[in-house]
Design a protein around this motif. Structure first.
Motif, PDB file in Angstrom:
ATOM      1  N   GLU A 147      68.736 -14.970   0.655  1.00 54.12           N
ATOM      2  CA  GLU A 147      67.966 -15.077   1.889  1.00 54.12           C
ATOM      3  C   GLU A 147      68.626 -16.041   2.853  1.00 54.12           C
ATOM      4  OE1 GLU A 147      64.941 -12.466   1.816  1.00 54.12           O
ATOM      5  OE2 GLU A 147      64.834 -14.145   3.214  1.00 54.12           O
ATOM      6  N   TYR A 192      73.716 -15.918   8.563  1.00 57.63           N
ATOM      7  CA  TYR A 192      74.528 -14.890   9.180  1.00 57.63           C
ATOM      8  C   TYR A 192      73.876 -14.404  10.471  1.00 57.63           C
ATOM      9  CZ  TYR A 192      77.037 -10.490   9.677  1.00 57.63           C
ATOM     10  OH  TYR A 192      77.777  -9.452  10.153  1.00 57.63           O
ATOM     11  N   ARG A 193      72.556 -14.232  10.409  1.00 53.93           N
ATOM     12  CA  ARG A 193      71.860 -13.743  11.597  1.00 53.93           C
ATOM     13  C   ARG A 193      71.491 -14.853  12.572  1.00 53.93           C
ATOM     14  NH1 ARG A 193      67.320  -9.849   9.000  1.00 53.93           N
ATOM     15  NH2 ARG A 193      68.680  -8.264   8.099  1.00 53.93           N
ATOM     16  N   ARG A 194      71.891 -16.076  12.227  1.00 53.71           N
ATOM     17  CA  ARG A 194      71.563 -17.235  13.053  1.00 53.71           C
ATOM     18  C   ARG A 194      70.069 -17.410  13.268  1.00 53.71           C
ATOM     19  NH1 ARG A 194      76.722 -17.498  16.543  1.00 53.71           N
ATOM     20  NH2 ARG A 194      78.137 -17.464  14.776  1.00 53.71           N
ATOM     21  N   GLU A 195      69.292 -17.020  12.299  1.00 54.37           N
ATOM     22  CA  GLU A 195      67.863 -17.313  12.414  1.00 54.37           C
ATOM     23  C   GLU A 195      67.667 -18.780  12.077  1.00 54.37           C
ATOM     24  OE1 GLU A 195      65.232 -14.956   9.972  1.00 54.37           O
ATOM     25  OE2 GLU A 195      66.427 -13.180  10.383  1.00 54.37           O
ATOM     26  N   ARG A 244      71.746 -14.700   4.399  1.00 52.23           N
ATOM     27  CA  ARG A 244      71.457 -13.668   5.372  1.00 52.23           C
ATOM     28  C   ARG A 244      70.978 -14.285   6.679  1.00 52.23           C
ATOM     29  NH1 ARG A 244      66.945 -10.133   3.579  1.00 52.23           N
ATOM     30  NH2 ARG A 244      65.838 -11.107   5.299  1.00 52.23           N
ATOM     31  N   ARG A 245      70.139 -15.307   6.545  1.00 54.85           N
ATOM     32  CA  ARG A 245      69.623 -15.925   7.768  1.00 54.85           C
ATOM     33  C   ARG A 245      70.698 -16.694   8.513  1.00 54.85           C
ATOM     34  NH1 ARG A 245      64.242 -17.688   4.965  1.00 54.85           N
ATOM     35  NH2 ARG A 245      63.159 -15.714   5.154  1.00 54.85           N
TER      36      ARG A 245
END
Lengths: 262, 261
Positions: free
Chosen positions: A31, A37-40, A34-35
């Protein structure tokens, strides 16, 4: 006590507590990657306390009231040293017995007796000292017949009895009580209130969190009203409780608690 | 480091009570109870004996009393392996406690290591029985055992600090540790011994921090020999270093444990 002029037992100065929670509480590597990576944003922040200052005098019983999520429990946790505040200073003089939730430190697989000893040792007593306190604790809790059965066979009320008995029987200087009497039956609640009043007579210091305004009136010398992490009012129980009830009326019917994400 | 020793002493009652709890609870409800802590390494030994002597016919190791050879390192390895796999969730499992009362966090991994250490010490009794049964003399080198024991325990505690803290923030740690232990087992001199390995690999294998501790056990128990003084010092020094680094890591994050468990 270090400072001779100290007449307070607890002093909090400009306490701020910011909780950083990982979003959605999923804490796995996948998780997170992934975050990233998505810059969340990974963390969401929540200010539970926004600069709270107060002191509790020796022998005083202080009540904390406020809606759910107003910061009452966070205050108790900071006094109990469970975590250090994000900012501000805490001074506590004396042995604290945290009764934050009854049953803290209890283990379901251990018997009542083993749990009493474990809880006492966590609070800093030796096993021998706890063996000696075992009888008075069981007397107060009224659980002699269950002492050698595992805690998983206890009802929540029985565990609460044991917890209250342990926390008060170890004779702390400062007792922190968080919304604990709700579980016990009426008879036990009365017994607990009587014991808490006895504590007051002995000049012990207490911080009491409750939603039961009658109990607050009965036990507290002074009351603080917390609202969204700030100190809204402070004073005599009757005045502050009136202020709290006014506040609830102003806010109207119970609304969703605000998240305050930034 | 001083702080760790000081706190460990100050909370010795708590550590002891938690250690007993650990021992009591682990085998609660299982029929053979406590004997599992002995059966586990024994059965693993049996498995490897069968694999190596019957199936693989690994005559080239050519070790007399291979079962005993194996056991002398398998028992200490099991101590390390169990200590690590039980300490990894020691903080997370005590989450409800950490959120409600102040407890020094380091007591949890320490109690796990201590409980497994006691298990291991008790397993020396059946080990001694097997040594006697297979006619291996009791060497005076048994007296050396405290050295690898201390080295191994310190190393296990250091690793326990790291994995238990990491697991608070990344629950994946639990699974990573299980895989790591399985792989690490073959890197350790348990089913073989350095002298059976081509010397050109010795350099690689000598980086293993558990090498000297495990080898120390086998030398003293099986061969009746003592390692060099340098190796004895290294055994403990590596353990101390692991503890130091592990605790530094743990301390860095311990204040936020109650917020994340």
């Amino acid at each position: 006590m270090a400072d001779a002029g100290n007449h307070f037992k607890i002093r909090l100065r400009d306490i701020r507590q910011r909780y950083k929670r990982i979003r959605k509480r999923s804490r796995s590597l996948r998780e997170t990657l992934r975050r990233l990576y998505r810059r969340e944003p990974i963390l969401k922040q929540f200010d539970a306390l926004k600069g709270v200052s107060f002191a509790v005098a020796s022998g005083e019983t202080l009540g904390l009231i406020g809606r759910n999520g107003s910061g009452k429990s966070t205050v108790l946790k900071i006094i109990a040293r469970i975590f250090p505040p994000t900012a501000g200073t805490v001074e506590v003089n004396g042995a604290v017995s945290p009764l934050i939730e009854l049953g803290a430190g209890f283990h379901l697989d251990l018997t009542g007796r083993e749990n009493v000893v474990l809880a006492g040792v966590i609070l800093g007593f030796t096993r021998r000292e706890m063996e000696k306190k075992l009888d008075p604790i069981l007397d107060f809790a009224g659980l002699q017949d269950f002492i050698d059965t595992p805690l998983r066979t206890y009802s929540s009320g029985m565990a609460a009895r044991l917890g209250f008995a342990v926390a008060t029987e170890i004779d702390p200087d400062i007792l922190l009580v968080d919304e604990v009497l709700a579980v016990g039956d009426v008879g036990f609640q009365e017994k607990c209130l009587a014991r808490m009043n006895n504590f007051r007579r002995l000049g012990k210091t207490m911080v009491f969190v409750s939603h039961d305004m009658d109990q607050v009136r009965q036990v507290c010398d002074r009351v603080l009203l917390l609202h969204e992490g700030e100190l809204l009012a402070e004073g005599k129980p009757d005045e502050v409780i009136r202020r709290y009830l006014d506040l609830l009326r102003e806010l109207g019917p119970d609304r969703p608690l605000r998240q305050r994400i930034r | 480091m001083l702080e760790l020793v000081h706190d460990a002493y100050r909370y010795r009652e708590l550590i002891w009570v938690l250690t007993l709890k650990e021992l009591k609870i682990r085998y609660k409800g299982s029929l053979l109870g406590y004997f599992w802590s002995l059966l586990n390494p024994l059965l693993m030994t049996a498995v490897y004996v069968v694999v190596f002597t019957a199936f693989a016919r690994v005559g080239r190791f050519d070790i007399e009393n291979y079962p005993i050879f194996l056991m002398c390192a398998m028992f200490p390895w099991t101590f390390y392996q169990q200590a690590l796999s039980y300490s990894v969730d020691s903080i997370v499992n005590n989450g409800s406690l950490l959120r409600k009362v102040y407890v020094p966090k380091m007591v949890f991994p320490l109690a796990v290591v201590l409980a497994n250490g006691i298990n291991f010490l008790l397993s020396l009794l059946p080990l001694a029985f097997f040594l006697w049964f297979f006619g291996i003399p009791f060497h005076k080198t048994w007296l050396y055992l405290p050295v690898p024991l201390v080295g191994l325990a310190l190393f296990a505690a250091g690793c326990g600090f790291v994995v238990s803290a990491a697991n608070v923030f990344f629950r994946d740690t639990e699974h990573i540790v299980q895989v790591f232990l399985r792989a690490y087992f073959f890197f350790c001199p348990v089913i073989y011994d350095l002298r059976h390995i081509d010397p050109k690999y010795h350099f690689l294998l000598s980086w293993n921090p558990l090498l000297y501790a495990l080898d120390g056990f086998r030398l003293a128990l099986f061969y009746g020999e003592l390692p060099s003084a340098g190796q004895a010092v290294l055994t403990v020094a590596i353990g101390l270093l692991a503890l130091l680094l592990g605790y530094a890591f743990f301390r860095r994050f311990q204040d936020s444990f109650p917020l994340y468990v």
